[in-house]
Design an enzyme around this catalytic site. Structure first.
Site, PDB file in Angstrom:
ATOM      1  N   GLY A  11       0.782  -1.220   0.000  1.00 23.87           N
ATOM      2  CA  GLY A  11       0.000   0.000   0.000  1.00 23.87           C
ATOM      3  C   GLY A  11       0.812   1.267   0.000  1.00 23.87           C
ATOM      4  O   GLY A  11       2.001   1.279  -0.304  1.00 23.87           O
ATOM      5  N   GLY A  16       2.182   3.065   7.375  1.00 23.49           N
ATOM      6  CA  GLY A  16       2.323   2.239   8.566  1.00 23.49           C
ATOM      7  C   GLY A  16       2.684   0.787   8.308  1.00 23.49           C
ATOM      8  O   GLY A  16       2.746  -0.016   9.243  1.00 23.49           O
ATOM      9  N   LYS A  17       2.952   0.426   7.060  1.00 30.87           N
ATOM     10  CA  LYS A  17       3.239  -0.965   6.701  1.00 30.87           C
ATOM     11  C   LYS A  17       4.411  -1.552   7.476  1.00 30.87           C
ATOM     12  O   LYS A  17       4.309  -2.638   8.044  1.00 30.87           O
ATOM     13  CB  LYS A  17       3.540  -1.088   5.196  1.00 30.87           C
ATOM     14  CG  LYS A  17       2.451  -0.661   4.275  1.00 30.87           C
ATOM     15  CD  LYS A  17       2.878  -0.706   2.819  1.00 30.87           C
ATOM     16  CE  LYS A  17       4.130   0.076   2.508  1.00 30.87           C
ATOM     17  NZ  LYS A  17       4.060   1.514   2.779  1.00 30.87           N
ATOM     18  N   THR A  19       5.888  -0.527  10.245  1.00 28.21           N
ATOM     19  CA  THR A  19       5.649  -0.583  11.690  1.00 28.21           C
ATOM     20  C   THR A  19       4.762  -1.768  12.037  1.00 28.21           C
ATOM     21  O   THR A  19       5.047  -2.514  12.983  1.00 28.21           O
ATOM     22  CB  THR A  19       5.013   0.732  12.181  1.00 28.21           C
ATOM     23  OG1 THR A  19       5.871   1.819  11.818  1.00 28.21           O
ATOM     24  CG2 THR A  19       4.814   0.718  13.687  1.00 28.21           C
ATOM     25  N   ASP A  37      11.763  -2.823   0.541  1.00 25.49           N
ATOM     26  CA  ASP A  37      12.796  -1.780   0.442  1.00 25.49           C
ATOM     27  C   ASP A  37      14.219  -2.353   0.529  1.00 25.49           C
ATOM     28  O   ASP A  37      15.161  -1.722   0.056  1.00 25.49           O
ATOM     29  CB  ASP A  37      12.615  -0.715   1.524  1.00 25.49           C
ATOM     30  CG  ASP A  37      11.500   0.261   1.193  1.00 25.49           C
ATOM     31  OD1 ASP A  37      10.904   0.169   0.106  1.00 25.49           O
ATOM     32  OD2 ASP A  37      11.232   1.132   2.044  1.00 25.49           O
ATOM     33  N   ASP A  38      14.372  -3.521   1.130  1.00 26.44           N
ATOM     34  CA  ASP A  38      15.693  -4.147   1.215  1.00 26.44           C
ATOM     35  C   ASP A  38      16.135  -4.738  -0.112  1.00 26.44           C
ATOM     36  O   ASP A  38      17.268  -5.233  -0.228  1.00 26.44           O
ATOM     37  CB  ASP A  38      15.706  -5.236   2.297  1.00 26.44           C
ATOM     38  CG  ASP A  38      15.530  -4.678   3.693  1.00 26.44           C
ATOM     39  OD1 ASP A  38      15.842  -3.484   3.910  1.00 26.44           O
ATOM     40  OD2 ASP A  38      15.068  -5.436   4.576  1.00 26.44           O
ATOM     41  N   ARG A 115       3.340  13.227   6.048  1.00 25.63           N
ATOM     42  CA  ARG A 115       4.236  12.234   6.652  1.00 25.63           C
ATOM     43  C   ARG A 115       5.522  12.088   5.833  1.00 25.63           C
ATOM     44  O   ARG A 115       6.613  12.029   6.389  1.00 25.63           O
ATOM     45  CB  ARG A 115       3.534  10.878   6.753  1.00 25.63           C
ATOM     46  CG  ARG A 115       2.385  10.871   7.731  1.00 25.63           C
ATOM     47  CD  ARG A 115       1.718   9.512   7.750  1.00 25.63           C
ATOM     48  NE  ARG A 115       0.558   9.492   8.634  1.00 25.63           N
ATOM     49  CZ  ARG A 115      -0.182   8.412   8.832  1.00 25.63           C
ATOM     50  NH1 ARG A 115       0.104   7.275   8.222  1.00 25.63           N
ATOM     51  NH2 ARG A 115      -1.226   8.474   9.642  1.00 25.63           N
ATOM     52  N   ARG A 119      10.437  12.695   6.092  1.00 23.16           N
ATOM     53  CA  ARG A 119      11.412  11.617   5.949  1.00 23.16           C
ATOM     54  C   ARG A 119      12.626  12.074   5.148  1.00 23.16           C
ATOM     55  O   ARG A 119      12.546  12.972   4.319  1.00 23.16           O
ATOM     56  CB  ARG A 119      10.788  10.409   5.251  1.00 23.16           C
ATOM     57  CG  ARG A 119       9.752   9.727   6.118  1.00 23.16           C
ATOM     58  CD  ARG A 119       9.428   8.384   5.566  1.00 23.16           C
ATOM     59  NE  ARG A 119       8.504   7.683   6.459  1.00 23.16           N
ATOM     60  CZ  ARG A 119       7.937   6.544   6.148  1.00 23.16           C
ATOM     61  NH1 ARG A 119       8.177   5.970   4.992  1.00 23.16           N
ATOM     62  NH2 ARG A 119       7.119   5.966   6.998  1.00 23.16           N
ATOM     63  N   TYR A 121      15.317  10.732   2.425  1.00 24.75           N
ATOM     64  CA  TYR A 121      15.566   9.683   1.441  1.00 24.75           C
ATOM     65  C   TYR A 121      16.970   9.826   0.892  1.00 24.75           C
ATOM     66  O   TYR A 121      17.482  10.934   0.729  1.00 24.75           O
ATOM     67  CB  TYR A 121      14.545   9.773   0.294  1.00 24.75           C
ATOM     68  CG  TYR A 121      13.144   9.403   0.728  1.00 24.75           C
ATOM     69  CD1 TYR A 121      12.732   8.081   0.756  1.00 24.75           C
ATOM     70  CD2 TYR A 121      12.238  10.378   1.129  1.00 24.75           C
ATOM     71  CE1 TYR A 121      11.452   7.734   1.166  1.00 24.75           C
ATOM     72  CE2 TYR A 121      10.961  10.043   1.531  1.00 24.75           C
ATOM     73  CZ  TYR A 121      10.573   8.723   1.556  1.00 24.75           C
ATOM     74  OH  TYR A 121       9.308   8.385   1.958  1.00 24.75           O
TER      75      TYR A 121
END
Length: 180
Positions: A11, A16-17, A19, A37-38, A115, A119, A121
């Site tokens: 999503g 909040g994925k 977390t 993301d890894d 949000r 952050r 990046y």
């Protein structure tokens, strides 16, 4: 447990994925989590679509991820529950075919941006990227799956505790059904 349970949390960015996925580790035994993301390509200049007007690359497309490498990592997991987390997991048919439970987080654009702008990046995200590329990619992704009956939608405005409890309850229900 005879069969591994695969839970996908996909999503919107900043919904909040990660977390939620990380909280599941403290809730269940024999669980592992893989974050999409890894699996970004490290030599992104060779794999990512270039955005010349922003002097940047399109990080919010499935082509930014080495999904073959992620599939190898998935195959190497031995836990009873495997959680896969990432913004574009549902763009890979192999992930869809593995999934026993699919969750998709949603947010409106303004909250998502409020949000995301906090952050950091690497490489730094240029002005305009969110509006021109990240958000439209999310909308395209949402459009693709919004009518699927096997997707449970999580509102990213709801508390992390609430959304985590929804995921935990769904996993527990499925585990009970598998034991029958």
């Amino acid at each position: 447990m005879a069969k591994r349970l695969v839970v996908v949390i996909a999503g919107v960015t900043c919904g909040g994925k990660t977390t939620i996925a990380n909280r599941l580790i403290n809730t269940f035994n024999s669980i592992s989590v893989l974050h999409q993301d890894d699996f970004y390509y490290t030599k992104y200049e060779e794999h990512l679509e270039s955005i010349p007007e922003l002097n940047y690359h399109a990080w919010d497309k499935i082509s930014a991820y080495n999904m073959d490498k992620m599939m190898i990592a998935i195959d190497s997991q031995t836990s009873d529950i495997l959680v896969l987390e990432g913004i574009l997991l549902l763009d890979d048919i192999r992930i869809l075919n593995l999934a026993d439970l699919i969750f998709f987080t949603v947010l409106d654009k303004e909250i998502c941006w409020s949000r995301r702008e906090t952050r950091t990046y690497l490489p730094p995200e240029p002005p305009g990227y969110f509006d021109k590329y990240a958000w439209p990619e999310y909308e395209k992704h949402l459009e693709m799956i919004k009518n699927k009956t096997n997707v449970i939608f999580l509102n990213g405005v709801d508390s992390i505790d609430f959304n985590t409890s929804v995921v935990v309850n769904q996993i527990n229900e499925l585990l009970l059904n598998l034991k029958k």
